[in-house]
Scaffold this motif. Sequence first.
Motif, short mmCIF file in Angstrom:
data_model
loop_
_atom_site.label_atom_id
_atom_site.label_comp_id
_atom_site.label_asym_id
_atom_site.label_seq_id
_atom_site.Cartn_x
_atom_site.Cartn_y
_atom_site.Cartn_z
N GLU A 83 3.92 1.69 6.85
CA GLU A 83 3.25 1.09 5.68
C GLU A 83 1.81 0.71 6.02
O GLU A 83 0.89 0.94 5.23
CB GLU A 83 4.01 -0.14 5.20
N ASN A 114 7.54 6.85 0.01
CA ASN A 114 7.00 6.80 -1.36
C ASN A 114 7.80 5.82 -2.22
O ASN A 114 7.21 5.05 -2.98
CB ASN A 114 6.95 8.18 -1.99
N ALA A 115 9.11 5.84 -2.09
CA ALA A 115 9.95 4.89 -2.85
C ALA A 115 9.67 3.47 -2.38
O ALA A 115 9.49 2.56 -3.20
CB ALA A 115 11.42 5.23 -2.68
N LYS A 118 6.35 2.15 -3.66
CA LYS A 118 6.33 1.92 -5.11
C LYS A 118 7.21 0.74 -5.51
O LYS A 118 7.34 0.43 -6.68
CB LYS A 118 6.79 3.17 -5.86
N HIS A 120 10.41 0.60 -5.12
CA HIS A 120 11.77 1.02 -5.47
C HIS A 120 12.67 0.79 -4.26
O HIS A 120 12.21 0.82 -3.12
CB HIS A 120 11.80 2.50 -5.86
#
Length: 126
Positions: A83, A114-115, A118, A120
């Motif tokens: 990250e 990506n999840a 975002k 998620h």
Amino acid sequence: MTILLKRVYEPAAADDGYRVLVERLWPRGLSRERARLDRWVKDAGASDELRKWFGHDPERWEEFRSRYFVEIQGRPAIIRELEEIIHENPVVTFLFAAHDEEHNNAVALREFMNAELKGHDPSGLH
């Protein structure tokens, strides 16, 4: 922020951005100079057991993804490291050694990250 994927054996390019090898094992026959890495995050790779079980068999891809997501969720320090890299660099390229460009841990890791980025729940991916 963009996460690209590329075989580590392909020549480095300016548009690769920050180059991160996400393999547990060093790629065969590749010198560090030729690899032109910015970082090697060994523990982002699948465990030896999972990697050997998968064997890059497309028939096992969905199960590999599920198992890999469980593994990577168990490595919060690696998630934080990735990250940070992604937040500090507008373009990050996850490098992998596999011949199969569609079924490898870098593909799964990009999906996971990506999840995660975002907001998620990556556990919903498997």
